[in-house]
Design a protein around this motif. Structure first.
Motif, PDB file in Angstrom:
ATOM      1  N   UNK A 199      18.673  19.000 -30.789  1.00  0.00           N
ATOM      2  CA  UNK A 199      19.363  18.252 -29.740  1.00  0.00           C
ATOM      3  C   UNK A 199      19.103  18.907 -28.392  1.00  0.00           C
ATOM      4  N   UNK A 200      18.784  18.111 -27.391  1.00  0.00           N
ATOM      5  CA  UNK A 200      18.800  18.589 -26.009  1.00  0.00           C
ATOM      6  C   UNK A 200      20.134  18.183 -25.404  1.00  0.00           C
ATOM      7  N   UNK A 201      20.796  19.114 -24.718  1.00  0.00           N
ATOM      8  CA  UNK A 201      22.135  18.840 -24.191  1.00  0.00           C
ATOM      9  C   UNK A 201      22.226  19.284 -22.737  1.00  0.00           C
ATOM     10  N   UNK A 202      23.196  18.700 -22.026  1.00  0.00           N
ATOM     11  CA  UNK A 202      23.534  19.195 -20.689  1.00  0.00           C
ATOM     12  C   UNK A 202      24.985  19.655 -20.692  1.00  0.00           C
ATOM     13  N   UNK A 203      25.485  20.075 -19.544  1.00  0.00           N
ATOM     14  CA  UNK A 203      26.803  20.706 -19.489  1.00  0.00           C
ATOM     15  C   UNK A 203      27.955  19.728 -19.651  1.00  0.00           C
ATOM     16  N   UNK A 204      27.713  18.436 -19.508  1.00  0.00           N
ATOM     17  CA  UNK A 204      28.789  17.467 -19.630  1.00  0.00           C
ATOM     18  C   UNK A 204      29.734  17.521 -18.443  1.00  0.00           C
ATOM     19  N   UNK A 205      30.971  17.083 -18.656  1.00  0.00           N
ATOM     20  CA  UNK A 205      31.932  17.000 -17.552  1.00  0.00           C
ATOM     21  C   UNK A 205      33.191  17.797 -17.812  1.00  0.00           C
ATOM     22  N   UNK A 206      33.097  18.837 -18.656  1.00  0.00           N
ATOM     23  CA  UNK A 206      34.247  19.706 -18.840  1.00  0.00           C
ATOM     24  C   UNK A 206      34.820  19.728 -20.237  1.00  0.00           C
TER      25      UNK A 206
END
Length: 502
Positions: free
Chosen positions: A423-430
């Motif tokens: 999976x590639x992921x980003x930081x999201x919104x909290x």
């Protein structure tokens, strides 16, 4: 009767006309500049008092109150100075205004020697007699003010045992995760460190707010609170903060930041009961313990983190700060001069005491023992040498050896880990890392889809990318794990196989 009427009148004032806490219509930079002027006026008032010029101190405190109208501190200080000048009527008015604006420390009210001249006044006796009523009115006023500046109707939860009001504009699942994080943190605090928080009398403790905000609301709060620079996304990530004078914790990150700041809420509550003010290394070192926690048995426990990595590196380079220097740092130096190092070393010291089974004994000794604790040595160093049975030199050698040779290194960034979940992921919104891409083989094996939020791996929370990296660093290729995720309003679990990046 006169005393009760005075307190009731104050409580009615608080409930009927809560101070407004709203976004200022003026530019944020202008507002922050005015707050700095207010701080300067307050500092100048302190200098005037040191020079014996009470009249000038009164003038400066009134100027501070004018420049920072929502701040109770100048009004409280005015009450003290005017009382010392035997101007009891205006002193009572200033104390009353301080309470209206948020002053809520029973310990300070009853022990501060600067309030001695007011302790025979009707207002003081009324406050003491009706303090729980005043606190409840203050609580309702604060809630009303908070609801007014929030841009959408919040989900609200009253945690009576902790005297916490949770107001959240996050979605239901993120709010539930925050409540779980609060529960995990408070259970550890009250079982492993400060049992008096739940065993003691909380009647005189003020309620605190825990405000959880979505991205845009949080960004607006950052600008109002810390100025335009803090509001620039990508400049320096702030996941939340505890405003002690307002008894208000605001967060977007429902994991590490929320637990860190929650510790400040509960710790300062305990120290106010005791009439103590612990040094910055203790405040931040203990709070940092709660940033990285994993499930263990029936509860959660602090675990090694990127902060302890810093300690391990420093130990290997023989560059750890001497302990007697760490404990003597003032707040300004601690947070502005090599802060990553300061926080890491403070957390590392407490992780060492925790792993030796001495942390709770140390805290009890520090807060209660007249010979080895706060009254004898506010730095906490004497309590350390007492519970370890070692002199400072021996303790320091043992701590350095533990940091260099026993303390494990943990993964800090996903790119540095040899395995992954496809999976590639980003930081999201909290509320956790958000999936950006899913390998084809993983799509066939698991239910994870693009846009899902990764909540946990094998029950270990993944509140942010750093937590995810730390957990991935403990896995091996071929291992089967359970991924907990959120997709919109739905949550689920799916199985996945850990993959070798090569």
């Amino acid at each position: 009767m006169k005393r009760a009427a005075t307190a009731l009148a104050l409580a009615a004032t608080l409930a009927a006309a809560p101070p407004k806490v709203v976004a200022e219509p003026r530019p944020a930079a202008e507002v922050m500049a005015q707050r700095e002027e207010a701080k300067d006026a307050g500092q100048a008032a302190i200098e005037a008092l040191k020079n014996g010029d009470r009249a000038e101190a009164v003038r400066l405190l009134r100027e501070q109150a004018r420049l920072d109208p929502a701040n109770f501190v100048p009004h409280y200080n005015l009450a003290c100075v005017l009382g010392a000048m035997n101007e009891l009527e205006p002193a009572q008015a200033s104390l009353s205004r301080a309470v209206e604006l948020g002053f809520a420390s029973h310990s300070t009210l009853t022990t501060d020697p600067d309030l001695t001249p007011l302790r025979d006044t009707p207002l003081y006796h009324a406050l003491i007699e009706k303090w729980p009523l005043v606190l409840e009115a203050r609580r309702q006023a604060a809630l009303a003010a908070t609801r007014e500046w929030m841009t959408s109707k919040p989900r609200e939860h009253a945690l009576d045992d902790l005297r916490l009001d949770v107001l959240s504009t996050l979605d239901g699942h993120a709010t539930e995760r925050a409540l779980e994080s609060i529960t995990a943190a408070t259970e550890w605090i009250t079982t492993s460190l400060i049992p008096e928080l739940v065993n003691g009398d909380a009647t005189n403790d003020p309620w605190a707010e825990v405000i959880l905000l979505e991205d845009d609301d949080f960004h607006a709060w950052l600008v109002r609170t810390f100025g335009p620079t803090a509001g620039r996304r990508g400049v320096s990530y702030i996941g939340g903060a505890y405003e002690h004078d307002r008894k208000r914790l605001v967060a977007q990150d429902v994991g590490a930041t929320l637990r860190h700041e929650l510790f400040h809420v509960l710790h300062t509550r305990h120290t106010e009961r005791l009439g103590q003010r612990h040094p910055i290394w203790i405040q931040e070192g203990l709070a940092s313990l709660l940033e990285d926690m994993d499930p263990h048995g029936a509860g959660w426990v602090p675990v090694p983190s990127y902060r302890t990595n810093i300690v391990k590196r420093l130990a290997g380079w023989n560059r750890l700060t001497p302990i007697d220097e760490i404990v003597a740092l003032d707040q300004r130096t601690f947070v502005s001069d090599k802060p990553l190092r300061r926080y890491a070393e403070a957390r590392g010291l407490f992780m060492y005491l925790l792993e030796r089974g001495l942390l709770r004994w140390w805290y009890e000794t520090y807060t209660t023992d007249p010979e080895h604790g706060y009254d004898a040595d506010q730095t906490g160093l004497r309590a350390i040498t007492h519970v370890t049975g070692q002199n400072l030199e021996t303790f320091e050698i043992a701590w350095k050896d533990w940091a260099e040779n026993t303390l494990p290194m943990v993964a800090e960034e996903i790119r540095d880990v040899d395995v992954w979940l496809g999976l590639d992921v980003n930081s999201g919104t909290g509320d956790g890392p958000r999936v950006q891409r899913v390998e084809r083989a993983v799509r066939r094996e698991s239910d994870i889809r693009i846009g899902d939020v990764i909540l946990a791996i094998d029950g270990r929370p993944t509140g942010d990318l750093r937590e995810l990296a730390r957990i991935l660093g403990t896995l091996r290729a071929g291992q089967n794990v359970t991924i907990s995720y959120r997709r919109g309003r739905l949550t689920g679990d799916t199985q996945a196989t850990v993959l070798d990046k090569d």
